[in-house]
Design a protein around this motif. Structure first.
Motif, PDB file in Angstrom:
ATOM      1  N   ALA A 168       0.829  -1.206   0.000  1.00 50.04           N
ATOM      2  CA  ALA A 168       0.000   0.000   0.000  1.00 50.04           C
ATOM      3  C   ALA A 168       0.863   1.254   0.000  1.00 50.04           C
ATOM      4  O   ALA A 168       0.579   2.225  -0.715  1.00 50.04           O
ATOM      5  N   GLU A 169       1.942   1.257   0.788  1.00 51.24           N
ATOM      6  CA  GLU A 169       2.780   2.449   0.843  1.00 51.24           C
ATOM      7  C   GLU A 169       3.505   2.678  -0.477  1.00 51.24           C
ATOM      8  O   GLU A 169       3.653   3.823  -0.921  1.00 51.24           O
ATOM      9  N   LEU A 170       3.939   1.615  -1.112  1.00 47.75           N
ATOM     10  CA  LEU A 170       4.641   1.771  -2.386  1.00 47.75           C
ATOM     11  C   LEU A 170       3.697   2.307  -3.467  1.00 47.75           C
ATOM     12  O   LEU A 170       4.064   3.207  -4.230  1.00 47.75           O
ATOM     13  N   VAL A 171       2.475   1.780  -3.536  1.00 47.78           N
ATOM     14  CA  VAL A 171       1.508   2.255  -4.530  1.00 47.78           C
ATOM     15  C   VAL A 171       1.159   3.719  -4.281  1.00 47.78           C
ATOM     16  O   VAL A 171       1.130   4.539  -5.209  1.00 47.78           O
ATOM     17  N   ALA A 172       0.912   4.081  -3.016  1.00 51.14           N
ATOM     18  CA  ALA A 172       0.567   5.463  -2.696  1.00 51.14           C
ATOM     19  C   ALA A 172       1.720   6.403  -3.026  1.00 51.14           C
ATOM     20  O   ALA A 172       1.508   7.511  -3.543  1.00 51.14           O
ATOM     21  N   GLN A 173       2.949   5.972  -2.744  1.00 48.90           N
ATOM     22  CA  GLN A 173       4.111   6.810  -3.045  1.00 48.90           C
ATOM     23  C   GLN A 173       4.232   7.075  -4.534  1.00 48.90           C
ATOM     24  O   GLN A 173       4.491   8.188  -4.979  1.00 48.90           O
ATOM     25  N   ARG A 174       4.027   6.034  -5.352  1.00 50.87           N
ATOM     26  CA  ARG A 174       4.124   6.200  -6.805  1.00 50.87           C
ATOM     27  C   ARG A 174       3.040   7.146  -7.337  1.00 50.87           C
ATOM     28  O   ARG A 174       3.294   7.996  -8.187  1.00 50.87           O
ATOM     29  N   PHE A 278      -6.333  13.896  -2.687  1.00 47.52           N
ATOM     30  CA  PHE A 278      -5.601  12.688  -3.050  1.00 47.52           C
ATOM     31  C   PHE A 278      -5.560  11.700  -1.881  1.00 47.52           C
ATOM     32  O   PHE A 278      -5.648  10.481  -2.077  1.00 47.52           O
ATOM     33  N   SER A 279      -5.424  12.204  -0.666  1.00 43.88           N
ATOM     34  CA  SER A 279      -5.369  11.328   0.502  1.00 43.88           C
ATOM     35  C   SER A 279      -6.695  10.618   0.711  1.00 43.88           C
ATOM     36  O   SER A 279      -6.722   9.440   1.084  1.00 43.88           O
ATOM     37  N   ALA A 280      -7.794  11.330   0.466  1.00 40.64           N
ATOM     38  CA  ALA A 280      -9.103  10.685   0.566  1.00 40.64           C
ATOM     39  C   ALA A 280      -9.241   9.599  -0.489  1.00 40.64           C
ATOM     40  O   ALA A 280      -9.776   8.508  -0.223  1.00 40.64           O
ATOM     41  N   TRP A 281      -8.742   9.869  -1.689  1.00 37.01           N
ATOM     42  CA  TRP A 281      -8.796   8.881  -2.772  1.00 37.01           C
ATOM     43  C   TRP A 281      -7.983   7.640  -2.414  1.00 37.01           C
ATOM     44  O   TRP A 281      -8.391   6.502  -2.691  1.00 37.01           O
ATOM     45  N   LEU A 282      -6.828   7.844  -1.756  1.00 38.82           N
ATOM     46  CA  LEU A 282      -5.964   6.727  -1.386  1.00 38.82           C
ATOM     47  C   LEU A 282      -6.348   6.096  -0.051  1.00 38.82           C
ATOM     48  O   LEU A 282      -5.721   5.133   0.378  1.00 38.82           O
ATOM     49  N   ASN A 283      -7.379   6.655   0.606  1.00 39.25           N
ATOM     50  CA  ASN A 283      -7.794   6.188   1.929  1.00 39.25           C
ATOM     51  C   ASN A 283      -6.661   6.327   2.946  1.00 39.25           C
ATOM     52  O   ASN A 283      -6.476   5.484   3.814  1.00 39.25           O
ATOM     53  N   ASN A 284      -5.897   7.402   2.808  1.00 40.45           N
ATOM     54  CA  ASN A 284      -4.829   7.685   3.759  1.00 40.45           C
ATOM     55  C   ASN A 284      -5.390   8.557   4.875  1.00 40.45           C
ATOM     56  O   ASN A 284      -5.600   9.758   4.707  1.00 40.45           O
ATOM     57  N   THR A 285      -5.639   7.962   6.025  1.00 36.66           N
ATOM     58  CA  THR A 285      -6.228   8.685   7.153  1.00 36.66           C
ATOM     59  C   THR A 285      -5.171   9.197   8.115  1.00 36.66           C
ATOM     60  O   THR A 285      -5.505   9.660   9.205  1.00 36.66           O
ATOM     61  N   ASP A 286      -3.914   9.123   7.735  1.00 38.11           N
ATOM     62  CA  ASP A 286      -2.830   9.494   8.647  1.00 38.11           C
ATOM     63  C   ASP A 286      -2.081  10.729   8.154  1.00 38.11           C
ATOM     64  O   ASP A 286      -0.879  10.854   8.327  1.00 38.11           O
ATOM     65  N   VAL A 287      -2.817  11.650   7.523  1.00 38.25           N
ATOM     66  CA  VAL A 287      -2.213  12.887   7.034  1.00 38.25           C
ATOM     67  C   VAL A 287      -2.143  13.869   8.200  1.00 38.25           C
ATOM     68  O   VAL A 287      -3.136  14.494   8.557  1.00 38.25           O
ATOM     69  N   ARG A 288      -0.992  13.972   8.808  1.00 36.52           N
ATOM     70  CA  ARG A 288      -0.832  14.859   9.965  1.00 36.52           C
ATOM     71  C   ARG A 288       0.596  15.395   9.987  1.00 36.52           C
ATOM     72  O   ARG A 288       1.449  14.972   9.216  1.00 36.52           O
TER      73      ARG A 288
END
Length: 294
Positions: A168-174, A278-288
């Motif tokens: 998941a982290e690799l896909v989100a980073q790309r 973009f974070s909502a699209w990636l379901n990244n709830t740890d944007v802080r």
């Protein structure tokens, strides 16, 4: 007569160009596509420290409550929010030290997106020295450097969910890199655990967030809980440390007072507003704040 007629359009075009606004006559790349470069200034004396509990409390409770009773929220809902300030006269976000147009400027191939930023370099042959680590959290890991001096942050998958966190982290980073954001170089690899050695000065944080010596028993306990393969290899996500000295995290509001280049309040940067989408699209709830870096 024909020569005279051919001159008339040229003269008209010249007059129109002279009367046009100066920004229309400016070179496109200089005025529209890139923000002015940063100016050199003394390095901040102290590294910024994120107060994670306060950031969580403010973002999850205090700010939402304040917005609920603030008249400004309802005014913005009626007439529109305050305009972003990091845009050019065409309403676009130019390249800057915060953002770089990539897929928004030209089509990117699937291979370009999959390759990600930089030219990935695997750790040099020889021992890999562990200098710090953590066993707690959803993604246990440690920091190490190779014999060439390159520093890597190493993360692993939870034992019950192989490939989940690292993939998941690799896909989100790309995807974030393709969108235009600045992300560190990273790659998934099969890490040979027999190459790991412990730095005598290695440290970790205990349950009270205090720095204490990191022992070999602690490192072995971290690795054994991750179910390595019979050949003593383990799937790991390696994130290469960015060059330069860390100045700590940045906040999503206000500016950094010790940086003369930081002139736009962060809440009025469209690049950061877009990051929420973009974070909502990636379901990244740890944007802080704690997950940012200057």
């Amino acid at each position: 007569m024909s020569a005279r007629r051919s001159i008339v359009p040229l003269v008209a075009a010249g007059i129109a160009a002279a009367c046009a606004p100066s920004w229309k006559r400016a070179p496109h790349d200089e005025r529209f596509q890139r923000a002015p470069g940063p100016v050199l200034h003394p390095r901040p004396a102290l590294e910024a420290v994120a107060t994670d509990w306060w950031d969580r409390l403010a973002s999850s409770t205090l700010l939402p409550l304040g917005q609920t009773v603030s008249p400004a929220r309802y005014v913005e809902a009626a007439v529109g929010a305050r305009a972003a300030l990091d845009v050019n006269r065409l309403g676009e976000v130019p390249d800057s030290t915060w953002f770089e147009n990539r897929i928004g400027r030209r089509p990117m191939t699937a291979a370009e997106i999959a390759r990600g930023p930089g030219d990935w370099i695997e750790p040099a042959p020889g021992p890999l020295t562990v200098v710090s680590g953590k066993l707690e959290g959803a993604t246990p890991g440690f920091v190490m450097h190779d014999t060439a001096g390159r520093v890597y942050f190493v993360k692993f998958d939870p034992p019950a969910f192989p490939e989940l966190s690292t993939g998941a982290e690799l896909v989100a980073q790309r995807l974030l890199h393709a969108a235009g954001y600045l992300v560190p170089e990273m790659q998934v690899t099969q890490l040979a655990l027999d190459r790991l050695v412990l730095d005598p000065a290695a440290q970790r944080r205990n349950s009270y967030s205090q720095l204490v010596p990191m022992t070999r028993a602690y490192l072995d306990g971290l690795l054994s809980n991750l179910n390595p393969a019979p050949d003593r290899r383990l799937r790991a996500l390696l994130s290469r440390a960015t060059p330069g000295r860390s100045l700590g995290p940045f906040a999503y509001r206000s500016v950094r007072v010790d940086d003369p280049n930081d002139r736009i309040p962060h809440e009025r940067r469209r690049s950061l507003r877009g990051l929420w989408v973009f974070s909502a699209w990636l379901n990244n709830t740890d944007v802080r704040q704690e997950n940012t870096l200057d």
